[in-house]
Write a protein that holds these residues in place. Sequence first.
Motif, mmCIF file in Angstrom:
data_model
loop_
_atom_site.group_PDB
_atom_site.id
_atom_site.type_symbol
_atom_site.label_atom_id
_atom_site.label_comp_id
_atom_site.label_asym_id
_atom_site.label_seq_id
_atom_site.Cartn_x
_atom_site.Cartn_y
_atom_site.Cartn_z
ATOM 1 N N THR A 83 0.944 -1.302 -0.084
ATOM 2 C CA THR A 83 0.026 -0.011 0.085
ATOM 3 C C THR A 83 0.749 1.234 0.139
ATOM 4 O O THR A 83 0.369 2.156 -0.548
ATOM 5 C CB THR A 83 -1.028 0.066 1.212
ATOM 6 N N VAL A 84 1.742 1.266 0.686
ATOM 7 C CA VAL A 84 2.611 2.447 0.874
ATOM 8 C C VAL A 84 3.819 2.545 -0.375
ATOM 9 O O VAL A 84 3.923 3.268 -0.884
ATOM 10 C CB VAL A 84 3.550 2.513 2.402
ATOM 11 N N SER A 85 4.717 1.505 -0.265
ATOM 12 C CA SER A 85 5.749 1.504 -1.252
ATOM 13 C C SER A 85 6.413 0.081 -1.626
ATOM 14 O O SER A 85 6.052 -0.781 -0.896
ATOM 15 C CB SER A 85 7.002 2.444 -0.989
ATOM 16 N N LEU B 41 -4.236 3.281 1.611
ATOM 17 C CA LEU B 41 -4.217 4.510 2.164
ATOM 18 C C LEU B 41 -5.315 5.542 1.749
ATOM 19 O O LEU B 41 -5.399 5.683 0.648
ATOM 20 C CB LEU B 41 -2.639 5.110 2.417
ATOM 21 N N GLN C 64 -3.951 7.883 -0.846
ATOM 22 C CA GLN C 64 -3.721 7.358 -2.113
ATOM 23 C C GLN C 64 -4.857 6.849 -2.610
ATOM 24 O O GLN C 64 -4.935 5.833 -3.440
ATOM 25 C CB GLN C 64 -2.619 6.282 -2.087
ATOM 26 N N LYS D 210 7.593 -2.151 1.137
ATOM 27 C CA LYS D 210 6.852 -2.751 2.212
ATOM 28 C C LYS D 210 6.021 -3.703 1.721
ATOM 29 O O LYS D 210 4.831 -3.639 2.009
ATOM 30 C CB LYS D 210 6.059 -1.420 2.797
#
Length: 118
Positions: free
Chosen positions: A68-70, A94, A97, A73
């Motif tokens: 979800t973040v990068s 998120l 996003q 991760k």
Amino acid sequence: MFKLTSTDTVTQSEGMAEILVLVNDAPIGGVLSVKPNSGLALNTTFEMITHSWLDENLPLLYAFWSYTVSVEKLSVVRPLTTSPKVYTYLPQGLQSQDYKVTCLLEAVDAYGAMSSVT
């Protein structure tokens, strides 16, 4: 191709050796599909399926991931498997996003060469 040349400092005679090293190419051309395109986190069952990979060194193994973040991760959905398909729940993305969750697949050939697609 590796080439080694040498010169004897006393006699000035030269020598040379060559070796051809074949390199294994990673799988290419694969596609990852995720259906449905949207759903409820930890409620909707998503189908992740991959196809169209080209590689001479079979069998191929597949690892399914999401994040979800990068990409640093990653969360494992399914570790290396011969199955090109998995059914899974996905986490919530998120808000910043638009709740997007990215799915990633790694295809690995018999010699360990790997390619990925999102």
